[in-house]
Scaffold this active site. Sequence first.
Site, PDB file in Angstrom:
ATOM      1  N   GLU A 198      51.762  31.861  51.290  1.00 22.06           N
ATOM      2  CA  GLU A 198      53.043  32.518  51.543  1.00 22.06           C
ATOM      3  C   GLU A 198      54.203  31.839  50.806  1.00 22.06           C
ATOM      4  O   GLU A 198      55.123  32.492  50.335  1.00 22.06           O
ATOM      5  CB  GLU A 198      53.335  32.592  53.038  1.00 22.06           C
ATOM      6  CG  GLU A 198      52.411  33.543  53.788  1.00 22.06           C
ATOM      7  CD  GLU A 198      52.378  34.955  53.203  1.00 22.06           C
ATOM      8  OE1 GLU A 198      53.246  35.300  52.385  1.00 22.06           O
ATOM      9  OE2 GLU A 198      51.460  35.712  53.554  1.00 22.06           O
ATOM     10  N   GLU A 200      54.494  40.998  47.145  1.00 24.08           N
ATOM     11  CA  GLU A 200      53.163  41.539  47.430  1.00 24.08           C
ATOM     12  C   GLU A 200      52.301  41.588  46.169  1.00 24.08           C
ATOM     13  O   GLU A 200      51.103  41.301  46.221  1.00 24.08           O
ATOM     14  CB  GLU A 200      53.276  42.941  48.044  1.00 24.08           C
ATOM     15  CG  GLU A 200      54.116  43.012  49.318  1.00 24.08           C
ATOM     16  CD  GLU A 200      53.744  41.987  50.369  1.00 24.08           C
ATOM     17  OE1 GLU A 200      52.561  41.608  50.459  1.00 24.08           O
ATOM     18  OE2 GLU A 200      54.645  41.537  51.101  1.00 24.08           O
ATOM     19  N   GLY A 216      57.152  42.834  57.031  1.00 27.28           N
ATOM     20  CA  GLY A 216      57.916  43.530  56.003  1.00 27.28           C
ATOM     21  C   GLY A 216      56.982  44.363  55.146  1.00 27.28           C
ATOM     22  O   GLY A 216      57.252  45.516  54.840  1.00 27.28           O
ATOM     23  N   HIS A 226      50.740  38.322  45.396  1.00 22.87           N
ATOM     24  CA  HIS A 226      49.549  38.052  46.218  1.00 22.87           C
ATOM     25  C   HIS A 226      48.281  38.665  45.624  1.00 22.87           C
ATOM     26  O   HIS A 226      47.183  38.233  45.956  1.00 22.87           O
ATOM     27  CB  HIS A 226      49.726  38.649  47.614  1.00 22.87           C
ATOM     28  CG  HIS A 226      50.482  37.796  48.585  1.00 22.87           C
ATOM     29  ND1 HIS A 226      50.214  36.466  48.787  1.00 22.87           N
ATOM     30  CD2 HIS A 226      51.476  38.107  49.459  1.00 22.87           C
ATOM     31  CE1 HIS A 226      51.022  35.998  49.741  1.00 22.87           C
ATOM     32  NE2 HIS A 226      51.801  36.965  50.158  1.00 22.87           N
ATOM     33  N   GLU A 251      49.907  42.698  51.769  1.00 21.76           N
ATOM     34  CA  GLU A 251      49.327  42.733  50.427  1.00 21.76           C
ATOM     35  C   GLU A 251      47.877  43.205  50.362  1.00 21.76           C
ATOM     36  O   GLU A 251      47.106  42.706  49.541  1.00 21.76           O
ATOM     37  CB  GLU A 251      49.420  41.333  49.817  1.00 21.76           C
ATOM     38  CG  GLU A 251      48.520  40.259  50.457  1.00 21.76           C
ATOM     39  CD  GLU A 251      49.193  39.433  51.535  1.00 21.76           C
ATOM     40  OE1 GLU A 251      50.206  39.903  52.104  1.00 21.76           O
ATOM     41  OE2 GLU A 251      48.720  38.327  51.831  1.00 21.76           O
TER      42      GLU A 251
HETATM   43 ZN    ZN Z   1      53.170  37.185  51.757  1.00 24.46          ZN
END
Ligand code: ZN
Length: 961
Positions: A405, A383, A346, A386, A349
């Site tokens: 995650e 993102e 998707g 992260h 980061e």
């Molecule tokens: Zn991630």
Amino acid sequence: MAKGFFISKTVGIVGAIVGVAAVSTIIALSVVYSQEKANNNQLTDEGTTSKPPVTTPAPSNLPWDKYRLPKSLEPDHYNVTLWPRLTPDKTTGLYIFTGDSSVEFRCVEETDLILIHSNKLNYTKFENGHLATLKSVSGGKAPSIKSSWLKVETQYLVLQLDGKLTKNQMYQLSTKFTGELADDLGGFYRSEYMENGVKKVVATTQMQPTDARKAFPCFDEPAMKAVFHITLIHQNRTVALSNGEEKESSNINMDGQAVQMTVFKPTEKMSTYLLAFIVSDFEFISENIGGVLIRIFARKPAIDAGQGEYALNKTGPILKYFESYFSSKYPLPKSDQIALPDFNAGAMENWGLITYRETALLYDEEYSSNSNKERIATIIAHELAHMWFGNLVTLRWWNDLWLNEGFASYVEYLGADNAEPDWNVKDLIVLNDVHRVFAIDALASSHPLSSKEEDIQKPEQISELFDAISYSKGASVLRMLSDFLTETVFTKGLQSYLDEFKFGNAVYTDLWKHLEKAVIESGTSLPSTVHEIMNTWVLQMGFPVVTINTATGVVSQKHFLLDSDSVVTTPSIYNYEWIVPIKWMKTGEDQESVWLNEKSKTIEAMKASEAQWVLANHNVSGYYRVNYDEANWEKLLTALANDHQLIPVINRAQLIDDAFNLARAKIIPTVLALRTTKYLIQEREYMPWDSALGSLDFFELMFDRNEVYGVMQEYLKKQVTPLFEHFKNITDNWETLPTGHMDQYNQVNAISLACKSGLEECQTLAKAWFKKWMDTKINPIEPNLRSTVYCNAIAAGGAAEWEFAWSQFKSASIAIEADKLRYALACTRQPWLLNRYLEYTLDTNMIRKQDATSTIVYIAGNVIGQSLAWDFVRARWTYIFTQYGGGSFSFSNLINGVTNRFSTEYELQQLKQFKEDNAETGFGSGTLAVDQSIERTIANMKWIAENKQGVLKWFQDEVKP
Ligand SMILES: [Zn+2]
Ligand SMILES: *[C@@H]1O[C@H](CO)[C@@H](O)[C@H](O)[C@H]1NC(C)=O
Ligand SMILES: *[C@@H]1O[C@H](CO)[C@@H](O)[C@H](O)[C@H]1NC(C)=O
Ligand SMILES: *[C@@H]1O[C@H](CO)[C@@H](O)[C@H](O)[C@H]1NC(C)=O
Ligand SMILES: *[C@@H]1O[C@H](CO)[C@@H](O)[C@H](O)[C@H]1NC(C)=O
């Protein structure tokens, strides 16, 4: 990384028109990793191949046969120059990049061996006759290189020296190399698109988890942090981007070509998997927020159309929100975000240069639904989270991926909620993550969140970790943790964790230590340490069903298994018992909290009087299911029927989801589960409806090929008609939109279900809208409703509707619109159209590689497409497997997707045969999915045998006039 192939709730439900019900078990990830070609021969000397010497008999214990780097060397910084060519090489026809790199490293243990990761790179020999040169930095002489070669299997450049490197000395290793800029979506790769009839090429990267070594030789492990000095050489009139700020750009001459050279400021100390290099002729929009330059890059027409604006509007505020949540300033001077036409996950980061799928970043009011918009806000938040959790502090090894995650997947809701406070988006984690992963984590073939470091070695083992357990279960248990600690204590521990480990690495227990400290400082009382509580959730797979007997007050727990006959073969040191935080309420009384830290105990307060019901797991903040004694279930059903508002909306969704799953597990009767849907005739809220539709998906899958189907549709039509009328009224006969975000979602549910269950008014409406579009070429359909309307119209129509949608798909100016059409094209009921569409999925001129597996899964979701897709996948397995990557996540989606409906002996035999026939080719990251599919098929067969008659009768009774 953020989940790749995203099935929005709306698309999922819509799918049910032809039976796409796979949503709940589809693992939402798909990154295709390049497959090692069997006879890869990589060593070249100015164009001529010299074979790497065959030196080692396998198996062996030599350092270069191990997948992990020895601990003898530590990188300090790299100087890397890369030159991607955006036109094919005239002689070979290949798109390539060339580069040179030098790395300065410290010797921390004496050694005469240098191992550095390298994959699919061809090296130019130096005058010393070797693939690299080595010199000492701190004075003195470096040992000379005795031999240099590539170890393909473990992806190393190997240098054997004729003397030892000295401990604590710095050395510098230099290389020159060539790589292919392939369209394989991994490492340094190329993406292509058309603009005004001209083919454009973008050079871009996806390093996570192990493909930085495909761009340049590097110590490619997350703990090998270093500073990177990047230089990109690129054609005139293109833009070069990397993690750092551009320092200077100059015109130079390379091999007789006038080109530009962009030098970037050195990065912070960081991991290789977070690097990014991009050359494109994209445009951007920008803004400076609190000293941070925020830029959104995309194809020029997309930027010109204002499609980057929403992302730009939201990035600054979300970044500021996380600065305060983490109590830590964003450490970089800029945050670039770029939308790429070809991208497998998707989003990714990369520190300072986040890459996205176009659908995950670009917004256009004219085309984007509210679900598309929500996805953009949440993915940006994911993102950006992260940037701290993952980038500033990085887990030492991939076995702890779930923490990285899971954390981002939890706080993405907090970031999005901050950006769009009216949406109530935080509640949706229950549908999107908790309920979704329950389906997978309730299988005997599930696995614990945490893996042992030594069990995760090979790139494909690392890739396999990017699954729903890591993302959604990780998010669910961290949400539970934050809830029972309180957000204040949770963030306090988090902040001191980030502060201790910034620019370094940690293991998950380091976070527990900091949380424990915050717990002690705050005086919070817990039944045990954070570490001990969390171990029960992290080290064993699955979750409990908590059973409350409101007559006796006995509360007990048991490992919840969807298939009551399945056998758990993996032992757990906690014997499948958990330390469970229980928030519960009784009619008319305040909410209470209690811990269940043994198998069973009596809680007097949970005894209910004749008139009272008990409801546990308030707002589903805990990662468990709840069952009650029969009398309490009856009281809850009565409460739903009489005044459903007495029960919080999230818990209404929970009651339905729990009941259906408890029934699947034979803990309560199926009829009791079906009865939870009766009150829906009065329900107007999104979450309970969505939960019901998700639960009924399974019924749909099991019954859409037999006689239960008709009467089930009749019941659903009866239930949904008032909802359909409600939305018709509040939208002024479909002229306006409901105002609330959740109401907009539920409008889509109402239309999808009404059309699917055969409400004529709905079908007529959908067909008329689509016809108007075909006739006038002006699309009158509201973006929120497009997926469902397209799907219904294409299902009702023939070749003309399909061809029209296909031409719209090919000419769509925004990926978000193309995705809706790509999904709806799978809804046709014409087998020949479906078969042709299947063929298109493996033709990259028709369907982008990033979309191939999800398209096949959409087709399989169609009751008519199911067997066609299965035949297709079986017949092409070897081809799909080799072309679409060996270590990919998407294989589990693909296999689960095409076998979801399997419920007959015949299908079981076919599945077993498929496993046998392809044993040699293998299933890569889909290996587990094949076994899960077999397990699921057996369970489905039993379920149908046991439930069909009862379900049929229940629906018949319900629809009797
Ligand atoms: Zn991630
Ligand atoms: C990288 O470049 C800098 C500046 O030119 C130089 O001082 C340093 O030695 C170089 N390091 C390596 C590993 O090449
Ligand atoms: C690398 O070398 C191999 C073997 O000679 C060759 O097939 C391949 O095309 C080369 N790759 C590049 C990018 O030059
Ligand atoms: C590239 O751009 C530079 C400066 O903008 C110019 O001097 C040079 O001629 C250009 N080269 C080509 C091939 O267009
Ligand atoms: C972005 O923000 C500006 C200024 O507040 C606003 O006018 C515009 O409508 C917003 N755009 C989007 C797509 O949200």
